[in-house]
Design a protein around this motif. Structure first.
Motif, PDB file in Angstrom:
ATOM      1  N   LEU A 106       0.801  -1.231   0.000  1.00 25.97           N
ATOM      2  CA  LEU A 106       0.000   0.000   0.000  1.00 25.97           C
ATOM      3  C   LEU A 106       0.830   1.275   0.000  1.00 25.97           C
ATOM      4  N   GLU A 107       1.949   1.251   0.700  1.00 26.60           N
ATOM      5  CA  GLU A 107       2.708   2.508   0.814  1.00 26.60           C
ATOM      6  C   GLU A 107       3.187   2.998  -0.553  1.00 26.60           C
ATOM      7  N   PRO A 108       3.871   2.162  -1.350  1.00 26.61           N
ATOM      8  CA  PRO A 108       4.262   2.646  -2.676  1.00 26.61           C
ATOM      9  C   PRO A 108       3.067   2.907  -3.610  1.00 26.61           C
ATOM     10  N   TYR A 109       1.993   2.136  -3.427  1.00 26.17           N
ATOM     11  CA  TYR A 109       0.792   2.357  -4.244  1.00 26.17           C
ATOM     12  C   TYR A 109       0.291   3.784  -4.047  1.00 26.17           C
ATOM     13  N   LEU A 110       0.209   4.186  -2.778  1.00 18.71           N
ATOM     14  CA  LEU A 110      -0.275   5.534  -2.485  1.00 18.71           C
ATOM     15  C   LEU A 110       0.740   6.595  -2.910  1.00 18.71           C
ATOM     16  N   SER A 111       2.043   6.297  -2.790  1.00 16.16           N
ATOM     17  CA  SER A 111       3.019   7.292  -3.276  1.00 16.16           C
ATOM     18  C   SER A 111       2.911   7.477  -4.778  1.00 16.16           C
ATOM     19  N   GLY A 112       2.693   6.389  -5.495  1.00  8.98           N
ATOM     20  CA  GLY A 112       2.519   6.498  -6.942  1.00  8.98           C
ATOM     21  C   GLY A 112       1.345   7.417  -7.261  1.00  8.98           C
ATOM     22  N   TRP A 113       0.260   7.230  -6.533  1.00  8.94           N
ATOM     23  CA  TRP A 113      -0.906   8.085  -6.747  1.00  8.94           C
ATOM     24  C   TRP A 113      -0.625   9.535  -6.420  1.00  8.94           C
ATOM     25  N   ILE A 139     -11.528  16.649 -10.433  1.00  9.02           N
ATOM     26  CA  ILE A 139     -10.936  15.314 -10.546  1.00  9.02           C
ATOM     27  C   ILE A 139      -9.809  15.161  -9.533  1.00  9.02           C
ATOM     28  N   SER A 140      -8.941  16.188  -9.417  1.00  7.52           N
ATOM     29  CA  SER A 140      -7.819  15.984  -8.502  1.00  7.52           C
ATOM     30  C   SER A 140      -8.278  16.021  -7.050  1.00  7.52           C
ATOM     31  N   LYS A 141      -9.301  16.831  -6.734  1.00  7.15           N
ATOM     32  CA  LYS A 141      -9.804  16.817  -5.348  1.00  7.15           C
ATOM     33  C   LYS A 141     -10.360  15.445  -4.986  1.00  7.15           C
ATOM     34  N   ASP A 142     -11.070  14.837  -5.923  1.00  4.98           N
ATOM     35  CA  ASP A 142     -11.630  13.507  -5.672  1.00  4.98           C
ATOM     36  C   ASP A 142     -10.500  12.498  -5.430  1.00  4.98           C
ATOM     37  N   ALA A 143      -9.470  12.560  -6.265  1.00  4.02           N
ATOM     38  CA  ALA A 143      -8.349  11.629  -6.101  1.00  4.02           C
ATOM     39  C   ALA A 143      -7.605  11.893  -4.785  1.00  4.02           C
ATOM     40  N   VAL A 144      -7.423  13.169  -4.441  1.00  2.00           N
ATOM     41  CA  VAL A 144      -6.748  13.512  -3.181  1.00  2.00           C
ATOM     42  C   VAL A 144      -7.528  12.941  -1.998  1.00  2.00           C
ATOM     43  N   ALA A 145      -8.852  13.098  -2.018  1.00  2.00           N
ATOM     44  CA  ALA A 145      -9.673  12.616  -0.913  1.00  2.00           C
ATOM     45  C   ALA A 145      -9.572  11.096  -0.789  1.00  2.00           C
ATOM     46  N   LYS A 146      -9.555  10.407  -1.911  1.00  2.00           N
ATOM     47  CA  LYS A 146      -9.496   8.951  -1.872  1.00  2.00           C
ATOM     48  C   LYS A 146      -8.143   8.468  -1.349  1.00  2.00           C
ATOM     49  N   VAL A 147      -7.070   9.107  -1.800  1.00  2.00           N
ATOM     50  CA  VAL A 147      -5.744   8.730  -1.315  1.00  2.00           C
ATOM     51  C   VAL A 147      -5.632   9.007   0.187  1.00  2.00           C
ATOM     52  N   ALA A 148      -6.189  10.129   0.640  1.00  2.00           N
ATOM     53  CA  ALA A 148      -6.120  10.464   2.068  1.00  2.00           C
ATOM     54  C   ALA A 148      -6.902   9.443   2.906  1.00  2.00           C
ATOM     55  N   LEU A 149      -8.067   9.034   2.415  1.00  2.00           N
ATOM     56  CA  LEU A 149      -8.860   8.046   3.146  1.00  2.00           C
ATOM     57  C   LEU A 149      -8.102   6.723   3.267  1.00  2.00           C
ATOM     58  N   LEU A 150      -7.480   6.315   2.156  1.00  2.00           N
ATOM     59  CA  LEU A 150      -6.732   5.053   2.198  1.00  2.00           C
ATOM     60  C   LEU A 150      -5.515   5.153   3.113  1.00  2.00           C
ATOM     61  N   GLU A 151      -4.874   6.306   3.084  1.00  2.00           N
ATOM     62  CA  GLU A 151      -3.710   6.514   3.948  1.00  2.00           C
ATOM     63  C   GLU A 151      -4.128   6.394   5.422  1.00  2.00           C
ATOM     64  N   HIS A 185      -6.710   4.662   6.630  1.00  2.00           N
ATOM     65  CA  HIS A 185      -6.946   3.235   6.897  1.00  2.00           C
ATOM     66  C   HIS A 185      -5.630   2.495   7.099  1.00  2.00           C
ATOM     67  N   ARG A 186      -4.679   2.797   6.228  1.00  2.00           N
ATOM     68  CA  ARG A 186      -3.395   2.093   6.275  1.00  2.00           C
ATOM     69  C   ARG A 186      -2.707   2.325   7.624  1.00  2.00           C
ATOM     70  N   GLN A 187      -2.714   3.589   8.055  1.00  2.00           N
ATOM     71  CA  GLN A 187      -2.025   3.894   9.309  1.00  2.00           C
ATOM     72  C   GLN A 187      -2.775   3.332  10.502  1.00  2.00           C
ATOM     73  N   ARG A 191      -2.355  -0.448  10.291  1.00  2.00           N
ATOM     74  CA  ARG A 191      -1.004  -0.876   9.915  1.00  2.00           C
ATOM     75  C   ARG A 191      -1.030  -1.903   8.789  1.00  2.00           C
ATOM     76  N   PHE A 192      -1.916  -1.674   7.820  1.00  2.00           N
ATOM     77  CA  PHE A 192      -1.939  -2.565   6.661  1.00  2.00           C
ATOM     78  C   PHE A 192      -0.658  -2.394   5.873  1.00  2.00           C
ATOM     79  N   VAL A 193      -0.057  -3.500   5.487  1.00  2.00           N
ATOM     80  CA  VAL A 193       1.103  -3.421   4.615  1.00  2.00           C
ATOM     81  C   VAL A 193       0.662  -3.558   3.161  1.00  2.00           C
ATOM     82  N   SER A 194      -0.263  -4.484   2.928  1.00  2.00           N
ATOM     83  CA  SER A 194      -0.628  -4.761   1.538  1.00  2.00           C
ATOM     84  C   SER A 194      -2.129  -4.579   1.307  1.00  2.00           C
TER      85      SER A 194
END
Ligand code: 1Q0
Length: 266
Positions: A30-37, A113-125, A127-129, A132-135
């Motif tokens: 997940l960490e590199p996935y979100l960095s790519g985004w 479009i970018s606000k929507d993507a930003v919100a989705k990445v923030a939500l996933l981040e 959850h990840r933290q 502590r999901f790794v994958s």
């Protein structure tokens, strides 16, 4: 990560992130996935900034011309360059504000479009933290543990959010393949990629707005330059390197979501 968040878009960074994503066990990290985004979003934000820069400039010019017009109320004023580029065709000064609002709405579409993507990445981040999901696999497993019905009922689940980005990743893969192919009309590339991926999941009005905004995309050469990896040939070579990594991440995610019947999460 803080350093990577600053500075201009670079395709190399996005490539590196998606390359780091897939482990030997075919897990998606997940960490590199979100960095790519995050890298991709920076690119999108710079497009939005270009439009708002242009429209701010036009606002001042319109105000100036409006003042002139009021001083000389009878004067018709022909503006061929605007008339050619923007709808409606501009042949009279009073039409200028309409062309301007068209330009502003293009900027608004890209920033939407970018606000929507930003919100989705923030939500996933978040959850990840929190967990502590790794994958991606561990996120799916964790959310499915509550049962499929409970998962479907959650509007903020990690799974439905990943699914939205996942569909957009398919768009990206197709768009980048198109850029690599040499087709010079980016609006055509973008529209074809969109119709083959995200479009079926979007309502009519979003499809129309997106398709109009695509007409304002920079040229192929400009895209290759924005990638920040050197000459056009080098950019095309890097695309060839990046596309399989993105395809790999897409393919693994697609399989995972299909296996758990998550491809239609509302
Ligand atoms: C380059 C031009 C960028 C064009 C982006 C194409 C995507 C079009 C998206 C259309 C509008 C989407 C608006 C949001 C709608 C949401 O309702 C929808 C569903 O979410 P929900 O929660 O309501 O169910 N959201 C999505 O479908 C997610 C859309 C995310 C789009 C993220 C696009 C990221 C693009 C990054 C630019 C990469 C360009 C790379 C080029 C590199 C070469 C220099």
């Amino acid at each position: 990560a803080a350093a990577a968040a600053a500075g201009p878009f670079s395709l190399r960074e996005v490539l590196d992130a998606f390359r780091r994503c897939v482990t030997e066990q075919r897990e998606v990290l997940l960490e590199p996935y979100l960095s790519g985004w995050r890298g991709l979003i920076r690119f999108l934000q710079s497009l939005g900034a270009v439009f708002s820069f242009i429209s701010k400039d036009v606002v001042t010019k319109v105000a100036l011309l409006e003042a002139h017009r009021q001083q000389h109320p009878s004067g018709a004023f022909v503006f061929p360059p605007f008339g050619v580029v923007f709808f409606p065709p501009l042949t009279h000064l009073t039409q200028l504000p309409f062309s301007l609002s068209f330009l502003q709405s293009l900027g608004a579409v890209f920033s939407f479009i970018s606000k929507d993507a930003v919100a989705k990445v923030a939500l996933l981040e978040a959850h990840r933290q929190q967990h502590r999901f790794v994958s991606l696999q561990s996120l799916v497993q964790h959310e499915l543990a509550a049962g499929p019905a409970a998962l479907r009922a959650r509007p903020d689940s990690g799974c439905r959010t990943v699914l939205r980005l996942h569909r957009a990743l398919r768009w990206l893969q197709l768009f980048l393949e198109g850029l690599r192919s040499g087709e010079p009309r980016t609006s055509v590339l973008c529209t074809d990629a969109y119709n083959a991926s995200l479009a079926e999941h979007h309502p009519w009005v979003v499809r129309k707005a997106a398709t109009v905004a695509f007409c304002a995309l920079p040229s192929r050469d400009a895209f290759l330059e924005i990638m920040n990896v050197g000459s056009a040939e080098e950019a095309v070579a890097m695309l060839g390197e990046a596309i399989p990594y993105i395809g790999d991440v897409y393919g693994i995610t697609q399989e995972l979501f299909a296996e758990h019947k998550l491809l239609d999460l509302p």
